[in-house]
Design a protein around this motif. Structure first.
Motif, PDB file in Angstrom:
ATOM      1  N   GLY A 165     -22.521  18.632 -45.282  1.00  0.00           N
ATOM      2  CA  GLY A 165     -22.762  17.191 -45.287  1.00  0.00           C
ATOM      3  C   GLY A 165     -24.211  16.851 -44.985  1.00  0.00           C
ATOM      4  O   GLY A 165     -24.795  15.958 -45.609  1.00  0.00           O
ATOM      5  N   LEU A 166     -24.818  17.552 -44.022  1.00  0.00           N
ATOM      6  CA  LEU A 166     -26.236  17.317 -43.732  1.00  0.00           C
ATOM      7  C   LEU A 166     -27.109  17.662 -44.934  1.00  0.00           C
ATOM      8  O   LEU A 166     -28.052  16.934 -45.271  1.00  0.00           O
ATOM      9  CB  LEU A 166     -26.679  18.149 -42.530  1.00  0.00           C
ATOM     10  CG  LEU A 166     -26.430  17.559 -41.161  1.00  0.00           C
ATOM     11  CD1 LEU A 166     -26.857  18.534 -40.082  1.00  0.00           C
ATOM     12  CD2 LEU A 166     -27.160  16.261 -40.995  1.00  0.00           C
ATOM     13  N   GLY A 167     -26.790  18.782 -45.586  1.00  0.00           N
ATOM     14  CA  GLY A 167     -27.552  19.166 -46.773  1.00  0.00           C
ATOM     15  C   GLY A 167     -27.410  18.142 -47.886  1.00  0.00           C
ATOM     16  O   GLY A 167     -28.392  17.780 -48.543  1.00  0.00           O
ATOM     17  N   ALA A 168     -26.201  17.647 -48.109  1.00  0.00           N
ATOM     18  CA  ALA A 168     -25.981  16.640 -49.143  1.00  0.00           C
ATOM     19  C   ALA A 168     -26.707  15.344 -48.795  1.00  0.00           C
ATOM     20  O   ALA A 168     -27.288  14.690 -49.669  1.00  0.00           O
ATOM     21  CB  ALA A 168     -24.488  16.381 -49.325  1.00  0.00           C
ATOM     22  N   PHE A 169     -26.680  14.963 -47.520  1.00  0.00           N
ATOM     23  CA  PHE A 169     -27.371  13.756 -47.081  1.00  0.00           C
ATOM     24  C   PHE A 169     -28.870  13.843 -47.364  1.00  0.00           C
ATOM     25  O   PHE A 169     -29.458  12.932 -47.953  1.00  0.00           O
ATOM     26  CB  PHE A 169     -27.135  13.534 -45.578  1.00  0.00           C
ATOM     27  CG  PHE A 169     -27.936  12.410 -44.995  1.00  0.00           C
ATOM     28  CD1 PHE A 169     -27.517  11.103 -45.138  1.00  0.00           C
ATOM     29  CD2 PHE A 169     -29.108  12.667 -44.304  1.00  0.00           C
ATOM     30  CE1 PHE A 169     -28.262  10.060 -44.597  1.00  0.00           C
ATOM     31  CE2 PHE A 169     -29.855  11.644 -43.764  1.00  0.00           C
ATOM     32  CZ  PHE A 169     -29.433  10.330 -43.911  1.00  0.00           C
ATOM     33  N   PHE A 170     -29.493  14.941 -46.954  1.00  0.00           N
ATOM     34  CA  PHE A 170     -30.932  15.065 -47.157  1.00  0.00           C
ATOM     35  C   PHE A 170     -31.289  15.261 -48.622  1.00  0.00           C
ATOM     36  O   PHE A 170     -32.348  14.809 -49.062  1.00  0.00           O
ATOM     37  CB  PHE A 170     -31.503  16.201 -46.296  1.00  0.00           C
ATOM     38  CG  PHE A 170     -31.676  15.798 -44.864  1.00  0.00           C
ATOM     39  CD1 PHE A 170     -32.688  14.948 -44.492  1.00  0.00           C
ATOM     40  CD2 PHE A 170     -30.795  16.257 -43.901  1.00  0.00           C
ATOM     41  CE1 PHE A 170     -32.853  14.559 -43.180  1.00  0.00           C
ATOM     42  CE2 PHE A 170     -30.944  15.881 -42.589  1.00  0.00           C
ATOM     43  CZ  PHE A 170     -31.966  15.024 -42.214  1.00  0.00           C
ATOM     44  N   ASP A 171     -30.438  15.928 -49.396  1.00  0.00           N
ATOM     45  CA  ASP A 171     -30.693  16.051 -50.828  1.00  0.00           C
ATOM     46  C   ASP A 171     -30.650  14.692 -51.516  1.00  0.00           C
ATOM     47  O   ASP A 171     -31.414  14.427 -52.439  1.00  0.00           O
ATOM     48  CB  ASP A 171     -29.678  16.980 -51.490  1.00  0.00           C
ATOM     49  CG  ASP A 171     -29.950  18.440 -51.204  1.00  0.00           C
ATOM     50  OD1 ASP A 171     -31.078  18.748 -50.756  1.00  0.00           O
ATOM     51  OD2 ASP A 171     -29.039  19.260 -51.425  1.00  0.00           O
ATOM     52  N   TYR A 172     -29.742  13.833 -51.082  1.00  0.00           N
ATOM     53  CA  TYR A 172     -29.595  12.528 -51.724  1.00  0.00           C
ATOM     54  C   TYR A 172     -30.674  11.547 -51.279  1.00  0.00           C
ATOM     55  O   TYR A 172     -31.276  10.862 -52.097  1.00  0.00           O
ATOM     56  CB  TYR A 172     -28.209  11.951 -51.418  1.00  0.00           C
ATOM     57  CG  TYR A 172     -27.943  10.653 -52.132  1.00  0.00           C
ATOM     58  CD1 TYR A 172     -27.642  10.644 -53.486  1.00  0.00           C
ATOM     59  CD2 TYR A 172     -28.001   9.442 -51.457  1.00  0.00           C
ATOM     60  CE1 TYR A 172     -27.407   9.455 -54.151  1.00  0.00           C
ATOM     61  CE2 TYR A 172     -27.773   8.250 -52.112  1.00  0.00           C
ATOM     62  CZ  TYR A 172     -27.468   8.259 -53.457  1.00  0.00           C
ATOM     63  OH  TYR A 172     -27.248   7.076 -54.111  1.00  0.00           O
ATOM     64  N   PHE A 173     -30.930  11.458 -49.981  1.00  0.00           N
ATOM     65  CA  PHE A 173     -31.858  10.454 -49.478  1.00  0.00           C
ATOM     66  C   PHE A 173     -33.312  10.923 -49.425  1.00  0.00           C
ATOM     67  O   PHE A 173     -34.224  10.107 -49.403  1.00  0.00           O
ATOM     68  CB  PHE A 173     -31.422   9.972 -48.097  1.00  0.00           C
ATOM     69  CG  PHE A 173     -30.198   9.120 -48.138  1.00  0.00           C
ATOM     70  CD1 PHE A 173     -30.241   7.844 -48.678  1.00  0.00           C
ATOM     71  CD2 PHE A 173     -28.997   9.595 -47.668  1.00  0.00           C
ATOM     72  CE1 PHE A 173     -29.113   7.054 -48.730  1.00  0.00           C
ATOM     73  CE2 PHE A 173     -27.855   8.823 -47.715  1.00  0.00           C
ATOM     74  CZ  PHE A 173     -27.913   7.542 -48.251  1.00  0.00           C
TER      75      PHE A 173
END
Length: 88
Positions: free
Chosen positions: A65-73
């Motif tokens: 989830g942290l990886g997806a968050f930083f990849d998106y934002f």
């Protein structure tokens, strides 16, 4: 420098086939050991092992989830292509 998009198609399919073959050989080699274990008794009925599995799954979901968050934002910016800023 060559990237995966620039490889010839036959070579790409050959590498994919090689990986699938290696996976099949690996499963063939370990399958007797996997079948002979009492997995339910070892991991499901053992409360400590079950708790550890749940904690590892939660950690995996959190990190994903942290990886997806930083990849998106905060997406990566390419530095080899000049920015398309049209300032006078």
């Amino acid at each position: 420098m060559m990237t995966e998009n620039e490889l010839p198609v036959a070579l790409q399919y050959g590498l994919i086939g090689l990986q699938l073959l290696a996976l099949a050989v690996f499963i063939y080699v370990i399958w007797p050991y996997v079948r002979s274990e009492a997995w339910r008794k070892k991991f499901i009925e053992n409360k400590t092992a079950r708790s550890l599995i749940i904690v590892f799954v939660l950690i995996f979901i959190f990190v994903y989830g942290l990886g997806a968050f930083f990849d998106y934002f905060y997406p990566l910016e390419r530095l080899d292509i000049p920015a398309n800023n049209s300032q006078p």
